[in-house]
Write a protein that holds these residues in place. Structure first.
Motif, PDB file in Angstrom:
ATOM      1  N   GLY B  40     -22.785 -55.250  -8.521  1.00 16.90           N
ATOM      2  CA  GLY B  40     -22.524 -54.191  -7.548  1.00 16.90           C
ATOM      3  C   GLY B  40     -23.428 -53.551  -6.646  1.00 16.90           C
ATOM      4  O   GLY B  40     -24.633 -53.577  -7.176  1.00 16.90           O
ATOM      5  N   GLY B  41     -22.887 -52.805  -5.718  1.00 13.99           N
ATOM      6  CA  GLY B  41     -23.795 -52.016  -4.706  1.00 13.99           C
ATOM      7  C   GLY B  41     -24.178 -50.972  -5.569  1.00 13.99           C
ATOM      8  O   GLY B  41     -24.233 -50.687  -6.660  1.00 13.99           O
ATOM      9  N   PHE B  42     -25.350 -50.226  -4.645  1.00 13.27           N
ATOM     10  CA  PHE B  42     -25.812 -48.944  -5.119  1.00 13.27           C
ATOM     11  C   PHE B  42     -24.742 -47.881  -5.659  1.00 13.27           C
ATOM     12  O   PHE B  42     -23.869 -47.699  -5.106  1.00 13.27           O
ATOM     13  N   GLY B  43     -24.946 -47.569  -6.982  1.00 14.25           N
ATOM     14  CA  GLY B  43     -24.145 -46.220  -7.151  1.00 14.25           C
ATOM     15  C   GLY B  43     -22.590 -46.643  -7.595  1.00 14.25           C
ATOM     16  O   GLY B  43     -22.005 -45.714  -7.607  1.00 14.25           O
ATOM     17  N   VAL B  44     -22.390 -47.788  -7.863  1.00 16.26           N
ATOM     18  CA  VAL B  44     -20.933 -48.007  -8.034  1.00 16.26           C
ATOM     19  C   VAL B  44     -20.330 -47.843  -9.340  1.00 16.26           C
ATOM     20  O   VAL B  44     -19.337 -48.041  -9.711  1.00 16.26           O
ATOM     21  N   GLY B  45     -21.542 -47.695 -10.485  1.00 12.80           N
ATOM     22  CA  GLY B  45     -21.053 -47.491 -11.756  1.00 12.80           C
ATOM     23  C   GLY B  45     -21.647 -48.179 -12.606  1.00 12.80           C
ATOM     24  O   GLY B  45     -20.990 -48.773 -13.648  1.00 12.80           O
ATOM     25  N   LYS B  46     -22.688 -49.071 -12.494  1.00 16.59           N
ATOM     26  CA  LYS B  46     -22.714 -50.405 -13.133  1.00 16.59           C
ATOM     27  C   LYS B  46     -23.663 -50.079 -14.622  1.00 16.59           C
ATOM     28  O   LYS B  46     -23.246 -50.241 -15.765  1.00 16.59           O
ATOM     29  N   THR B  47     -24.498 -48.811 -14.312  1.00 17.31           N
ATOM     30  CA  THR B  47     -25.011 -48.527 -15.504  1.00 17.31           C
ATOM     31  C   THR B  47     -24.035 -47.646 -16.445  1.00 17.31           C
ATOM     32  O   THR B  47     -24.026 -47.652 -17.752  1.00 17.31           O
ATOM     33  N   THR B  48     -23.067 -47.098 -15.788  1.00 19.21           N
ATOM     34  CA  THR B  48     -22.168 -46.311 -16.248  1.00 19.21           C
ATOM     35  C   THR B  48     -21.292 -47.090 -17.354  1.00 19.21           C
ATOM     36  O   THR B  48     -20.887 -46.915 -18.598  1.00 19.21           O
ATOM     37  N   THR B  49     -20.883 -48.151 -16.537  1.00 20.31           N
ATOM     38  CA  THR B  49     -20.046 -49.295 -17.363  1.00 20.31           C
ATOM     39  C   THR B  49     -20.873 -49.857 -18.603  1.00 20.31           C
ATOM     40  O   THR B  49     -20.325 -49.969 -19.692  1.00 20.31           O
ATOM     41  N   LEU B 156     -12.335 -52.221  -9.266  1.00 23.52           N
ATOM     42  CA  LEU B 156     -12.537 -51.264  -8.620  1.00 23.52           C
ATOM     43  C   LEU B 156     -12.610 -49.999  -9.467  1.00 23.52           C
ATOM     44  O   LEU B 156     -11.911 -49.705 -10.365  1.00 23.52           O
ATOM     45  N   ASN B 157     -13.919 -49.408  -9.113  1.00 22.00           N
ATOM     46  CA  ASN B 157     -14.111 -48.208 -10.071  1.00 22.00           C
ATOM     47  C   ASN B 157     -13.401 -46.929  -9.620  1.00 22.00           C
ATOM     48  O   ASN B 157     -13.593 -46.709  -8.463  1.00 22.00           O
ATOM     49  N   ALA B 158     -12.508 -46.431 -10.272  1.00 22.48           N
ATOM     50  CA  ALA B 158     -11.461 -45.514 -10.044  1.00 22.48           C
ATOM     51  C   ALA B 158     -12.258 -44.107 -10.215  1.00 22.48           C
ATOM     52  O   ALA B 158     -12.270 -43.147 -10.886  1.00 22.48           O
ATOM     53  N   PHE B 159     -13.325 -43.819  -9.158  1.00 22.49           N
ATOM     54  CA  PHE B 159     -13.806 -42.473  -9.312  1.00 22.49           C
ATOM     55  C   PHE B 159     -12.803 -41.352  -9.329  1.00 22.49           C
ATOM     56  O   PHE B 159     -12.084 -41.463  -8.514  1.00 22.49           O
ATOM     57  N   ASP B 160     -12.860 -40.351 -10.275  1.00 22.00           N
ATOM     58  CA  ASP B 160     -12.054 -39.439 -10.392  1.00 22.00           C
ATOM     59  C   ASP B 160     -10.494 -39.921 -10.547  1.00 22.00           C
ATOM     60  O   ASP B 160      -9.792 -39.167 -10.171  1.00 22.00           O
ATOM     61  N   GLY B 161     -10.557 -41.060 -11.101  1.00 23.60           N
ATOM     62  CA  GLY B 161      -9.078 -41.538 -11.207  1.00 23.60           C
ATOM     63  C   GLY B 161      -8.202 -41.789 -10.222  1.00 23.60           C
ATOM     64  O   GLY B 161      -7.243 -42.201 -10.201  1.00 23.60           O
ATOM     65  N   PHE B 185     -10.479 -50.207 -12.832  1.00 23.60           N
ATOM     66  CA  PHE B 185     -11.063 -49.789 -14.050  1.00 23.60           C
ATOM     67  C   PHE B 185     -11.798 -48.527 -14.109  1.00 23.60           C
ATOM     68  O   PHE B 185     -12.054 -48.015 -12.918  1.00 23.60           O
ATOM     69  N   ASP B 186     -11.917 -48.001 -15.304  1.00 26.21           N
ATOM     70  CA  ASP B 186     -12.592 -46.525 -15.353  1.00 26.21           C
ATOM     71  C   ASP B 186     -13.900 -46.987 -15.989  1.00 26.21           C
ATOM     72  O   ASP B 186     -14.130 -47.161 -17.189  1.00 26.21           O
ATOM     73  N   ALA B 187     -15.079 -46.808 -15.442  1.00 26.77           N
ATOM     74  CA  ALA B 187     -16.447 -47.144 -15.814  1.00 26.77           C
ATOM     75  C   ALA B 187     -16.636 -46.255 -17.029  1.00 26.77           C
ATOM     76  O   ALA B 187     -17.559 -46.817 -17.812  1.00 26.77           O
ATOM     77  N   ARG B 188     -16.001 -45.219 -17.152  1.00 25.40           N
ATOM     78  CA  ARG B 188     -16.467 -44.356 -18.204  1.00 25.40           C
ATOM     79  C   ARG B 188     -15.726 -44.486 -19.471  1.00 25.40           C
ATOM     80  O   ARG B 188     -15.843 -43.733 -20.527  1.00 25.40           O
ATOM     81  N   GLU B 189     -14.772 -45.149 -19.481  1.00 24.37           N
ATOM     82  CA  GLU B 189     -13.920 -45.434 -20.509  1.00 24.37           C
ATOM     83  C   GLU B 189     -14.088 -46.891 -21.181  1.00 24.37           C
ATOM     84  O   GLU B 189     -13.925 -47.874 -20.626  1.00 24.37           O
TER      85      GLU B 189
HETATM   86  N1  LIG Z   1     -16.282 -39.451 -11.274  1.00 27.44           N
HETATM   87  C1  LIG Z   1     -16.673 -40.578 -11.744  1.00 27.44           C
HETATM   88  N2  LIG Z   1     -17.957 -40.571 -11.615  1.00 27.44           N
HETATM   89  C2  LIG Z   1     -18.589 -41.719 -11.959  1.00 27.44           C
HETATM   90  C3  LIG Z   1     -17.872 -43.034 -12.406  1.00 27.44           C
HETATM   91  N3  LIG Z   1     -18.712 -43.888 -12.556  1.00 27.44           N
HETATM   92  C4  LIG Z   1     -19.725 -43.678 -12.325  1.00 27.44           C
HETATM   93  N4  LIG Z   1     -19.782 -42.228 -12.025  1.00 27.44           N
HETATM   94  C5  LIG Z   1     -20.897 -41.644 -11.290  1.00 27.44           C
HETATM   95  O1  LIG Z   1     -21.442 -42.080 -10.328  1.00 27.44           O
HETATM   96  C6  LIG Z   1     -22.824 -42.101 -10.353  1.00 27.44           C
HETATM   97  C7  LIG Z   1     -23.523 -43.656 -10.319  1.00 27.44           C
HETATM   98  O2  LIG Z   1     -23.139 -44.439 -11.221  1.00 27.44           O
HETATM   99  P1  LIG Z   1     -24.200 -45.347 -12.141  1.00 27.44           P
HETATM  100  O3  LIG Z   1     -23.325 -45.867 -13.365  1.00 27.44           O
HETATM  101  O4  LIG Z   1     -25.571 -44.953 -12.159  1.00 27.44           O
HETATM  102  O5  LIG Z   1     -24.229 -46.466 -11.077  1.00 27.44           O
HETATM  103  P2  LIG Z   1     -25.058 -47.650 -10.573  1.00 27.44           P
HETATM  104  O6  LIG Z   1     -24.187 -48.777 -10.195  1.00 27.44           O
HETATM  105  O7  LIG Z   1     -25.925 -47.894 -12.026  1.00 27.44           O
HETATM  106  O8  LIG Z   1     -25.932 -47.097  -9.777  1.00 27.44           O
HETATM  107  P3  LIG Z   1     -27.667 -47.635  -9.255  1.00 27.44           P
HETATM  108  O9  LIG Z   1     -28.094 -48.345 -10.405  1.00 27.44           O
HETATM  109  O10 LIG Z   1     -28.304 -46.497  -8.837  1.00 27.44           O
HETATM  110  O11 LIG Z   1     -27.181 -48.585  -8.160  1.00 27.44           O
HETATM  111  C8  LIG Z   1     -23.276 -41.442 -11.525  1.00 27.44           C
HETATM  112  O12 LIG Z   1     -23.715 -40.208 -11.310  1.00 27.44           O
HETATM  113  C9  LIG Z   1     -21.880 -41.528 -12.365  1.00 27.44           C
HETATM  114  O13 LIG Z   1     -22.141 -40.430 -13.505  1.00 27.44           O
HETATM  115  C10 LIG Z   1     -16.443 -42.766 -12.574  1.00 27.44           C
HETATM  116  O14 LIG Z   1     -15.653 -43.662 -12.730  1.00 27.44           O
HETATM  117  N5  LIG Z   1     -15.914 -41.655 -11.935  1.00 27.44           N
END
Ligand SMILES: Nc1nc2c(ncn2[C@@H]2O[C@H](COP(=O)(O)OP(=O)(O)OP(=O)(O)O)[C@@H](O)[C@H]2O)c(=O)[nH]1
Ligand SMILES: [Mg+2]
Lengths: 147, 215
Positions: B40-49, B156-161, B185-189
């Motif tokens: 996925g693209g930058f900051g979409v939640g890959k690491t969180t997942t 689809l990462n549901a940011f803030d639900g 989905f919710d990357a944090r769950e």
């Molecule tokens: N509110 C909310 N924030 C999220 C969610 N998933 C990720 N984040 C936040 O979004 C930001 C980016 O998430 P990462 O998991 O770092 O994304 P990434 O795809 O690994 O980012 P890069 O490696 O920089 O490309 C972080 O600050 C997370 O805490 C979500 O489902 N809800």
């Protein structure tokens, strides 16, 4: 059989002596004498997969002190099975450097390298085992998957 | 399990649980490693997942990727390949003593067609994480999996639900084939990540079974 991966791998004290500093970017390439995994000059064929498991042999562990630093760190880290990716991350070495060093140590009988079968993704029984295993992972609140 | 004299062994041939054989009784039998790719693209939640479901803190390593410069669509033009080193993070789950699933989060990049061969080769499947507010960040990953015929789902990462788009709209905008699952989905769950991975694995299994039925 003692089983790999039961405990988190972080517990491996051998790695904590690292000092935490980032390994020099140049030195490991000197160690590999300029060879880069997966390119001309080393093994033919594709590079070994990043999830390949590597384990120290008892001979390797016994001879630990006779090795230079990166080699020693790799062997010590492989007391328990590790993937190449984990090794690279924990030792802060480029993946391709780890590939070359691990292969050298394998040739010397210090490591065993378990290259996964190439066709696991096409193996229905492997997929079923992964599915069954994943279904038993509880969610964040400890609940199992419904249904 | 057999060890050849070179010390290279294939694990898991018959479930990997077999006796270690003659070679070196002190050497622990490793699990069969399998992997999935989280793209996925930058900051979409890959690491969180990865972090949500991994049994270890996600680790970062550097891998070589080959990027193909834009203009690949133009067939008269031989795309220029460049090897780049990228940071990639990953985690793992021990599914049973003989089986370990690795999840590799690969960085996305617009304007480049990707060849993550180093990471993707042999993967069971992929997940393309999408932030619905920035859909175009994921085209490269979608194209990659489609072209390589690797089972994948769009998640689809549901940011803030909240999801501000209908799944159908997303499917239409991404122009993915009908057989590609598109889910929220919710990357944090952890449960949500698990279920999304299961969607991909079930798709992969279906495909293999269908292929075997034909054979
Ligand atoms: N509110 C909310 N924030 C999220 C969610 N998933 C990720 N984040 C936040 O979004 C930001 C980016 O998430 P990462 O998991 O770092 O994304 P990434 O795809 O690994 O980012 P890069 O490696 O920089 O490309 C972080 O600050 C997370 O805490 C979500 O489902 N809800
Ligand atoms: Mg990340």
């Amino acid at each position: 059989m003692k089983v790999a991966g039961e405990e988190p791998v972080e517990g491996d004290g051998a790695l904590d002596e690292d000092g935490g500093g980032r390994a020099s970017a140049v030195r490991p390439f000197l160690l590999t004498a300029g060879r880069v995994a997966g390119t001309a000059g080393t093994s033919k064929g594709p590079p070994i997969p990043i999830e390949t498991q590597v384990v120290a042999t008892s001979g390797g562990l016994a001879a630990l002190d006779s090795f230079a630093s990166e080699h020693r760190e790799i062997i010590a880290a492989c007391r328990r099975p590790q993937s190449l990716a984990e090794l690279a991350a924990r030792l802060r070495l480029h993946l391709n450097v780890v590939r070359v060093l691990a292969d050298d140590l394998r040739a010397q009988g210090r490591l065993r390298v378990y290259v996964p079968r190439a066709n696991a993704a096409q193996d229905a029984s492997v997929l079923r085992r992964v599915i069954d295993g994943l279904r038993t992972v509880p969610d964040s609140r400890g609940f199992l998957r419904e249904g | 399990m057999k060890a050849d004299p070179s010390g290279t062994v294939s694990p898991g041939a018959a479930g990997a649980a077999g006796s270690p054989g003659a070679a070196d009784a002190a050497v622990q039998q490793p699990p069969l490693p399998v992997k999935m790719v989280i793209a996925g693209g930058f900051g979409v939640g890959k690491t969180t997942t990865v972090a949500s479901i991994s049994e270890i803190e996600p680790l970062t390593t550097e891998a070589a990727i080959t990027t193909v410069a834009a203009g690949v669509d133009d067939l008269s033009h031989t795309p220029e390949k460049t090897t780049t080193t990228v940071a990639m993070d990953f985690g793992c789950i021990t599914l049973d003593p003989t089986l370990k699933l690795y999840l590799f989060g690969t960085p996305g990049q617009e304007r480049f067609g990707f060849m993550w061969d180093d990471v993707v080769e042999g993967a069971l499947g992929g997940l393309v994480i999408v932030d619905a507010r920035r859909l175009d960040d994921c085209y490269a990953a979608v194209d990659y999996f489609e072209n390589r015929d690797i089972p994948f789902a769009v998640a689809l990462n549901a940011f803030d639900g909240k999801v501000e788009y209908e799944l159908d709209e997303v499917r239409w905008a991404l122009d993915v084939s009908d057989h590609v699952p598109v889910t929220v989905f919710d990357a944090r769950e952890r449960g949500s990540v698990r279920d999304t991975l299961l969607v991909v694995l079930e798709l992969a299994l279906e495909r293999v079974e269908r292929a075997q039925g034909r054979a």
